[in-house]
Write a protein that holds these residues in place. Structure first.
Motif, mmCIF file in Angstrom:
data_model
loop_
_atom_site.group_PDB
_atom_site.id
_atom_site.type_symbol
_atom_site.label_atom_id
_atom_site.label_comp_id
_atom_site.label_asym_id
_atom_site.label_seq_id
_atom_site.Cartn_x
_atom_site.Cartn_y
_atom_site.Cartn_z
ATOM 1 N N UNK A 66 -18.576 -4.247 30.300
ATOM 2 C CA UNK A 66 -17.127 -4.416 30.433
ATOM 3 C C UNK A 66 -16.411 -3.183 29.883
ATOM 4 N N UNK A 67 -15.443 -2.689 30.625
ATOM 5 C CA UNK A 67 -14.644 -1.546 30.177
ATOM 6 C C UNK A 67 -13.669 -2.019 29.099
ATOM 7 N N UNK A 68 -13.830 -1.502 27.889
ATOM 8 C CA UNK A 68 -12.976 -1.898 26.783
ATOM 9 C C UNK A 68 -11.911 -0.851 26.475
ATOM 10 N N UNK A 69 -12.112 0.377 26.973
ATOM 11 C CA UNK A 69 -11.181 1.470 26.685
ATOM 12 C C UNK A 69 -11.202 2.460 27.833
ATOM 13 N N UNK A 70 -10.038 2.942 28.221
ATOM 14 C CA UNK A 70 -9.948 3.924 29.307
ATOM 15 C C UNK A 70 -8.954 5.013 28.938
ATOM 16 N N UNK A 71 -9.357 6.252 29.190
ATOM 17 C CA UNK A 71 -8.470 7.403 29.039
ATOM 18 C C UNK A 71 -8.450 8.126 30.380
ATOM 19 N N UNK A 72 -7.269 8.240 30.980
ATOM 20 C CA UNK A 72 -7.124 8.877 32.284
ATOM 21 C C UNK A 72 -6.294 10.143 32.113
ATOM 22 N N UNK A 135 -16.600 3.322 18.389
ATOM 23 C CA UNK A 135 -15.632 2.217 18.362
ATOM 24 C C UNK A 135 -14.597 2.353 19.465
ATOM 25 N N UNK A 136 -13.985 1.246 19.807
ATOM 26 C CA UNK A 136 -12.911 1.267 20.785
ATOM 27 C C UNK A 136 -11.749 2.078 20.200
ATOM 28 N N UNK A 137 -11.290 3.051 20.952
ATOM 29 C CA UNK A 137 -10.260 3.965 20.476
ATOM 30 C C UNK A 137 -10.781 5.371 20.290
ATOM 31 N N UNK A 138 -12.102 5.531 20.424
ATOM 32 C CA UNK A 138 -12.716 6.847 20.214
ATOM 33 C C UNK A 138 -12.265 7.864 21.253
ATOM 34 N N UNK A 139 -11.852 7.392 22.441
ATOM 35 C CA UNK A 139 -11.419 8.307 23.481
ATOM 36 C C UNK A 139 -10.227 9.150 23.070
ATOM 37 N N UNK A 140 -9.406 8.618 22.179
ATOM 38 C CA UNK A 140 -8.228 9.360 21.733
ATOM 39 C C UNK A 140 -8.606 10.603 20.942
ATOM 40 N N UNK A 141 -9.809 10.609 20.362
ATOM 41 C CA UNK A 141 -10.236 11.769 19.586
ATOM 42 C C UNK A 141 -10.361 13.013 20.466
ATOM 43 N N UNK A 142 -10.592 12.828 21.752
ATOM 44 C CA UNK A 142 -10.670 13.964 22.668
ATOM 45 C C UNK A 142 -9.331 14.684 22.778
ATOM 46 N N UNK A 143 -8.255 13.968 22.481
ATOM 47 C CA UNK A 143 -6.923 14.551 22.635
ATOM 48 C C UNK A 143 -6.514 15.368 21.415
ATOM 49 N N UNK A 147 -1.981 13.880 20.216
ATOM 50 C CA UNK A 147 -2.419 13.051 21.347
ATOM 51 C C UNK A 147 -1.919 13.606 22.678
ATOM 52 N N UNK A 148 -2.285 14.854 22.922
ATOM 53 C CA UNK A 148 -1.887 15.522 24.160
ATOM 54 C C UNK A 148 -3.119 16.181 24.773
ATOM 55 N N UNK A 149 -3.312 16.010 26.070
ATOM 56 C CA UNK A 149 -4.478 16.579 26.736
ATOM 57 C C UNK A 149 -4.511 18.097 26.571
ATOM 58 N N UNK A 150 -5.714 18.624 26.418
ATOM 59 C CA UNK A 150 -5.856 20.076 26.371
ATOM 60 C C UNK A 150 -5.758 20.617 27.795
ATOM 61 N N UNK A 151 -4.835 21.540 27.975
ATOM 62 C CA UNK A 151 -4.559 22.075 29.306
ATOM 63 C C UNK A 151 -4.659 23.590 29.282
ATOM 64 N N UNK A 152 -5.293 24.144 30.279
ATOM 65 C CA UNK A 152 -5.319 25.594 30.444
ATOM 66 C C UNK A 152 -4.647 25.976 31.747
ATOM 67 N N UNK A 153 -3.625 26.812 31.670
ATOM 68 C CA UNK A 153 -2.909 27.261 32.868
ATOM 69 C C UNK A 153 -2.810 28.779 32.826
ATOM 70 N N UNK A 154 -3.494 29.427 33.744
ATOM 71 C CA UNK A 154 -3.529 30.886 33.798
ATOM 72 C C UNK A 154 -3.237 31.324 35.222
ATOM 73 N N UNK A 155 -2.313 32.276 35.379
ATOM 74 C CA UNK A 155 -1.984 32.812 36.699
ATOM 75 C C UNK A 155 -2.239 34.315 36.693
ATOM 76 N N UNK A 156 -2.773 34.827 37.809
ATOM 77 C CA UNK A 156 -3.025 36.268 37.856
ATOM 78 C C UNK A 156 -2.942 36.783 39.287
ATOM 79 N N UNK A 157 -2.601 38.061 39.412
ATOM 80 C CA UNK A 157 -2.597 38.749 40.704
ATOM 81 C C UNK A 157 -3.295 40.090 40.543
ATOM 82 N N UNK A 158 -3.799 40.611 41.654
ATOM 83 C CA UNK A 158 -4.426 41.922 41.610
ATOM 84 C C UNK A 158 -3.432 43.016 41.279
ATOM 85 N N UNK A 159 -2.178 42.813 41.687
ATOM 86 C CA UNK A 159 -1.156 43.833 41.472
ATOM 87 C C UNK A 159 -0.648 43.866 40.032
#
Length: 230
Positions: A66-72, A135-143, A147-159
């Motif tokens: 049974x799914x007891x915890x979900x992080x999307x 334990x239930x709630x462990x998924x939050x430790x990834x944040x 409690x914010x998702x780790x995000x990488x945003x990089x933009x580049x051009x050859x010029x």
């Protein structure tokens, strides 16, 4: 049970020993999984939609099938974000089999569910060798903090080269360049922690200044640029 005429005419051959399924590691135990209720563990699945416009990271903590915890966590598609809100309500309390056969609205989330099912069914989980699992709630430790998702945003051009916009540390405020115009560091603000401080009553300007940091040889730069404006 219906059998074909060819099968009915066959003579029986005795079956040898029945060994059952191969044992898989689950939360510190070796388990022979015969049914969904035999599955436990915490794992992650990555999914993508048909046009590959967006991606989803799904983390589930499963106990006795049974799914007891979900992080999307979603990226790249506004519609997927709203679908994730629905999936967050739908998933907990369902068995793995129910969740696998539930329309989670978005292709990327459905694919993530399929991929995580395989991880759990084959014992390739983060908690395979952790006694008692997590334990239930462990998924939050990834944040992490804020409690914010780790995000990488990089933009580049050859010029014009690369622009760091957001990295693990946070929102990039400026990029440091050396004499050859090569990036050697950056200044960032930890958005999640800053907002947390503001919610707890700190003055916004003070919270902003408190959560600014630098990385690399930022102080030794010949030039600083705003990656969004320059």
């Amino acid at each position: 049970m219906n059998y074909s005429h060819e099968v009915e005419r066959m003579c029986p051959v005795a079956k040898g020993p029945h060994h059952g399924p191969a044992p898989i590691p689950e939360e510190g135990n070796w388990v022979k999984a015969y049914q969904i209720s035999d599955i436990s563990g915490l794992s992650h699945g990555i999914g993508w939609c048909a046009p590959q416009q967006g991606a989803c990271k799904l983390t589930l903590n499963v106990k006795n099938g049974v799914i007891e915890e979900a992080l999307v966590e979603t990226l790249g598609c506004s519609g997927m974000t709203h679908s994730a809100a629905m999936a967050g309500e739908i998933l907990p309390g369902k068995t793995l089999l129910e969740a696998l056969n539930t329309d989670l609205v978005c292709d990327a989330i459905n694919v993530a569910m399929r991929e995580i099912f395989k991880q759990l069914a084959y014992g390739r989980t983060q908690t395979a060798f952790s006694e008692g699992g997590l334990p239930i709630g462990a998924g939050l430790e990834d944040l992490g903090k804020g409690l914010r998702s780790q995000v990488g945003t990089i933009f580049s051009t050859g010029l014009k080269g690369v622009r760091y916009l957001e990295l693990a540390e946070g929102y990039i405020l400026s990029v440091a360049l050396d004499e050859d115009n090569e990036a050697i560091g950056y200044k960032f603000v930890k958005v999640g922690k800053m907002l947390e401080d503001i919610r707890h009553g700190m003055d916004p300007n003070q919270a902003y200044e408190k959560n600014i940091g630098t990385y690399g040889r930022y102080e030794n730069a010949a030039k600083y640029i705003d990656p969004r404006e320059e």
